[in-house]
Design an enzyme around this catalytic site. Structure first.
Site, PDB file in Angstrom:
ATOM      1  N   GLY A 200      -4.541  -2.226  -0.783  1.00 17.83           N
ATOM      2  CA  GLY A 200      -3.675  -1.904  -1.909  1.00 17.83           C
ATOM      3  C   GLY A 200      -3.408  -0.415  -1.976  1.00 17.83           C
TER       4      GLY A 200
ATOM      5  CB  CYS B 252      -7.470  -1.211   3.289  1.00 19.17           C
ATOM      6  SG  CYS B 252      -6.543   0.336   3.357  1.00 19.17           S
TER       7      CYS B 252
ATOM      8  CG  ASN C 182      -1.008   2.147   4.759  1.00 17.45           C
ATOM      9  OD1 ASN C 182      -0.966   3.313   4.364  1.00 17.45           O
ATOM     10  ND2 ASN C 182      -0.318   1.179   4.180  1.00 17.45           N
TER      11      ASN C 182
ATOM     12  CD  GLU D 175      -4.476  -7.053   7.598  1.00 19.36           C
ATOM     13  OE1 GLU D 175      -3.663  -6.210   7.193  1.00 19.36           O
ATOM     14  OE2 GLU D 175      -5.683  -6.789   7.759  1.00 19.36           O
TER      15      GLU D 175
ATOM     16  CG  HIS E 219      -4.880  -2.956   7.431  1.00 19.75           C
ATOM     17  ND1 HIS E 219      -4.646  -3.751   6.328  1.00 19.75           N
ATOM     18  CD2 HIS E 219      -4.843  -1.677   6.994  1.00 19.75           C
ATOM     19  CE1 HIS E 219      -4.452  -2.979   5.269  1.00 19.75           C
ATOM     20  NE2 HIS E 219      -4.575  -1.717   5.640  1.00 19.75           N
TER      21      HIS E 219
ATOM     22  CD  GLN F 179     -10.242   3.396  -0.154  1.00 21.38           C
ATOM     23  OE1 GLN F 179      -9.683   3.450  -1.249  1.00 21.38           O
ATOM     24  NE2 GLN F 179      -9.597   3.671   0.976  1.00 21.38           N
TER      25      GLN F 179
ATOM     26  CE1 TYR G  40      -8.000   9.427  -3.663  1.00 24.01           C
ATOM     27  CE2 TYR G  40      -6.087   8.144  -2.995  1.00 24.01           C
ATOM     28  CZ  TYR G  40      -6.662   9.108  -3.801  1.00 24.01           C
ATOM     29  OH  TYR G  40      -5.903   9.749  -4.760  1.00 24.01           O
TER      30      TYR G  40
ATOM     31  CB  SER H 153      -0.947   0.016   1.197  1.00 26.20           C
ATOM     32  OG  SER H 153      -1.893  -1.027   1.102  1.00 26.20           O
TER      33      SER H 153
ATOM     34  N   GLY I 172      -2.934   3.563  -3.638  1.00 27.85           N
ATOM     35  CA  GLY I 172      -3.491   4.500  -4.599  1.00 27.85           C
ATOM     36  C   GLY I 172      -4.978   4.785  -4.484  1.00 27.85           C
TER      37      GLY I 172
END
Length: 365
Positions: free
Chosen positions: A226, A253, A295, A340, A338, A257, A298, A49, A228
């Site tokens: 991931g 994450c 993390n 995990e 997250h 989105q 957006y 990420s 961006g």
């Protein structure tokens, strides 16, 4: 003898910070962000990420426990750069197989230390994430600003870090459920979390069509984290649109989105993002507070959810941003943080169990 500065960073608003180099000796134009975690620099370094990002570590001492072979989130780190206050090149840990700098040199990742990271973090909080040039000390401010102005940060981050072909990870015990995980830059502890719950995990590239996923005969679909902007992966969004209602779907994450966009909601870029291991999130279904690892740059627009079948399940208590959504009718849910996280809080591990229960119920229906 006082060591001379040999590396610097130049921000697009003209700020300069001088320091000393470690890791790879190369120049890069990146997006500057900060992470407030006190431990876990190896996991941060190897988290996909952070592709095309220079990460400022707010914890002052980095490198002191070296790098352990089993702690990588991905075998090939793709982080843009690491910026720290104090770097330790003599780690004290029996598990260490290499120094942080050695690993960064191996993968072409530049680093700089000796920076006033507190002041730099304040700048990011005040003015937001922006472009930064990691460069040699001889680069002038004018030359650096020209480079920054003429260089765009690529938007192909997901395609760069996703797997290129299908991979399978089996549980060490019984493989009761089959999860197809869409890899947008997935951390390997997600796969381990599913394997430990008796799931066979088939990992597929980010742009795998829905028909190919259906052909794998999954019990459930997972969409990974991931790098961006989520709108940069319209193929993944379209795939999820076509799979909604067919299988239980869980996203983390970037996956969160993507699910929201697939239902017609919108996303927007945060001023400086959420990156750290202690973000408080309220679970609106239980009214409990979870401490979470985050993390992301957006977030899902709350107002845009009004016309969709999604309901809000979790809220960030620092800024009231959306941290989770669900659609009970379609067996779909997602979280922005997250569960995990490794290392990190374990408050949210129940979300994997929820996903397993969804798959079991669908199989028995």
């Amino acid at each position: 003898m006082v060591k001379k500065y040999d590396r610097k960073i130049i921000l697009e608003d003209g700020q300069e910070y001088l320091g000393y180099g470690f890791g790879a000796d190369k120049s890069s134009v990146l997006e500057i962000v900060f992470n407030t975690s006190m431990v876990g620099y190896q996991e941060i370094l190897s988290d996909p990420s952070y592709t095309y990002q220079a990460v400022v570590m707010t914890y002052p001492l980095i490198g002191n426990y070296g790098m352990a072979e089993e702690d990588f989130e991905r075998d090939t780190p793709t982080i843009g750069a690491l910026i720290v206050h104090e770097y330790n090149d003599e780690p004290s840990n029996f598990r260490s197989i290499a120094t942080l700098s050695e690993v960064m040199r191996k993968f072409g990742i530049p680093g700089i230390y000796g920076i006033d990271t507190r002041n730099l973090t304040r700048s990011i909080r005040d003015y937001g994430s922006r472009k930064v040039l990691i460069t040699d000390i001889t680069t002038t401010l004018d030359a650096g600003l020209k480079i920054l102005k003429s260089t765009n940060i690529p938007t192909d981050a997901v395609s760069r870090v996703s797997c290129e072909k299908i991979m399978i990870s089996y549980s060490k015990r019984h493989n009761k459920q089959h999860v197809v995980a869409i890899d947008c830059g997935m951390k390997m502890n997600i796969v381990r979390s599913l394997n430990s719950r008796n799931c066979k995990v088939t990992i597929v590239p980010w742009n795998t069509p829905s028909k190919d996923i259906i052909a794998l005969r999954p019990d459930g679909i997972f969409i990974s984290n991931g790098p961006g902007d989520p709108t940069d992966v319209p193929q993944t969004i379209e795939t999820i649109k076509e799979l909604i209602g067919m299988y239980p779907i869980f996203g983390i994450c970037l996956g969160h989105q993507i699910i929201s966009l697939a239902y017609g909601a919108k996303t927007y870029k945060l001023k400086f993002g959420h990156r750290g291991g202690n973000h408080p999130v309220r679970n609106l279904m239980t009214n409990k507070i979870e401490i979470t690892s985050q993390n992301h740059s957006y977030a899902v627009d709350a107002d845009s959810l009004a016309g969709t079948p999604l309901s809000i399940t979790h809220i960030n208590l620092l800024d009231n941003t959306i941290e989770g959504v669900k659609c009970d009718k379609d067996n779909v849910f997602s979280v922005q943080y997250h569960p995990e996280s490794a290392p990190g809080p374990q408050d949210s591990a129940y979300l994997f169990d929820r996903f397993i229960n969804m798959m079991e119920k669908q199989n028995y229906a």
